[in-house]
Scaffold this motif. Structure first.
Motif: not given
Length: 342
Positions: A245, A308, A312-313
């Protein structure tokens, strides 16, 4: 406490100097590159805060030798292995490009490297998300678990341990739901990467458990030799899942691979230092709910990563969730400790 962060502070100074040199050497602003590096470091620490708690939870069982190796060899593996070579390996596998070629692209043509990362983004986060989900399930679905923070949820979860293969079934159901919402062209590769994440967790967890049961007898708590090595690799794989991430989020700041490696490296060093503080100060035993909070944060991060894959996050969501959940668990622990003193 300051001595535990001494190495991290040195890394910050060296890292910022490298960032300044990198900026000036490519004809950009050295100060801007320094600020970007610092921002990436903060992002890494924020996302990996719960990782420090998990590391501390496992390090308490390891011998001093393997603790030292985790904080020395481990930092090299964490920076160059997990935060650079690991994403390169995934891109090489899913983009069908040679490993060496991907490294060349990362340095010579960062735009193309970013394009490949985006193309393999869903597979990357599915792998990391499933691995972290298995880690979350293993902690809470445990018949021997005594301390419950959110009792209405954690007690029923603990009772689920009576059901055979319940962790694997839940993980596969979650993976199936995720696959359903993915575009058709990404379903096969994400199903494979998610399944690999589950199997890899089961393999390393089973090996660690087996070696731990052989080396830890009545009253013994320190893992040495092969058991220490297995736990070391277990922590590195957990770290890899957390780093995915951070690596993907770092490209929102810059496409310069050198700045990204330096920034993530400085952040990883601070996470290691924080881990050492938690172990030395025996924080986990003093703060009753902090470990539970860290694993809830891991569960939240796993879901954010998988979400995600579909849409999109913002990176801030994962960071805010991780820190927020742990802060609440710390506050609750402090309140409990004050009540116990009365």
């Amino acid at each position: 406490m300051l001595k535990n962060f001494r190495g991290s502070i040195v890394c910050v100074i060296i890292g910022l100097c490298l960032a300044f040199w990198r900026g000036e050497s490519v004809g950009a602003s050295g100060v801007a590159f320094m600020l970007t590096t610092f921002a990436i470091s903060l992002l890494e620490v924020a996302i990996s805060f719960d990782n420090a708690v998990v590391n501390a939870h496992k390090l308490e069982k390891m011998s001093k030798v393997w603790r030292r190796r985790f904080l020395t060899w481990g930092i090299f593996i964490a920076v160059f292995g997990m935060r650079f070579l690991f994403p390169v390996l995934i891109v090489a596998i899913f983009a069908h490009i040679s490993f060496v070629e991907v490294i060349k692209i990362a340095f010579a043509n960062p735009d193309e490297y970013v394009r490949h990362l985006h193309e393999t983004h869903a597979a990357i986060v599915t792998f990391g998300g499933m691995f972290l989900l298995m880690l979350f399930l293993k902690f809470f679905i445990d018949k021997n678990k005594k301390d419950h923070w959110i009792s209405p949820i954690e007690k029923p979860l603990a009772h689920l341990a009576k059901v055979k293969f319940v962790n694997e079934v839940i993980a596969l159901v979650v993976l199936g739901v995720l696959i359903y919402f993915l575009p058709e062209h990404e379903r096969k590769v994400c199903a494979l990467s998610g399944f690999v994440g589950i199997v890899l967790f089961l393999a390393i967890d089973s090996l660690s458990h087996y070696l731990e049961s052989k080396h830890v007898g009545e009253g013994a708590v320190r893992l040495t030799g092969t058991a220490g090595f297995a736990m070391f690799m277990y922590l590195e794989l957990i770290d890899a899942s957390f780093s995915l991430d951070g690596v993907l989020g770092a490209f929102a700041f810059t496409k310069d691979i050198v700045v990204i490696i330096v920034g993530l490296g400085v952040g990883a060093m601070f996470v290691r230092s924080l881990t050492l503080v938690l172990v030395d100060k025996q924080t986990l035993s003093k703060m009753r709910y902090i470990t539970n909070g860290a694993y809830w944060a891991i569960g939240a991060l796993a879901l954010v990563m998988m979400r995600s894959a579909v849409e999109e996050v913002p990176e801030a969501v994962a960071a805010t969730l991780s820190i927020g959940i742990i802060v609440v668990s710390v506050v609750h622990s402090v309140i409990l400790n004050k009540k116990a003193l009365k």
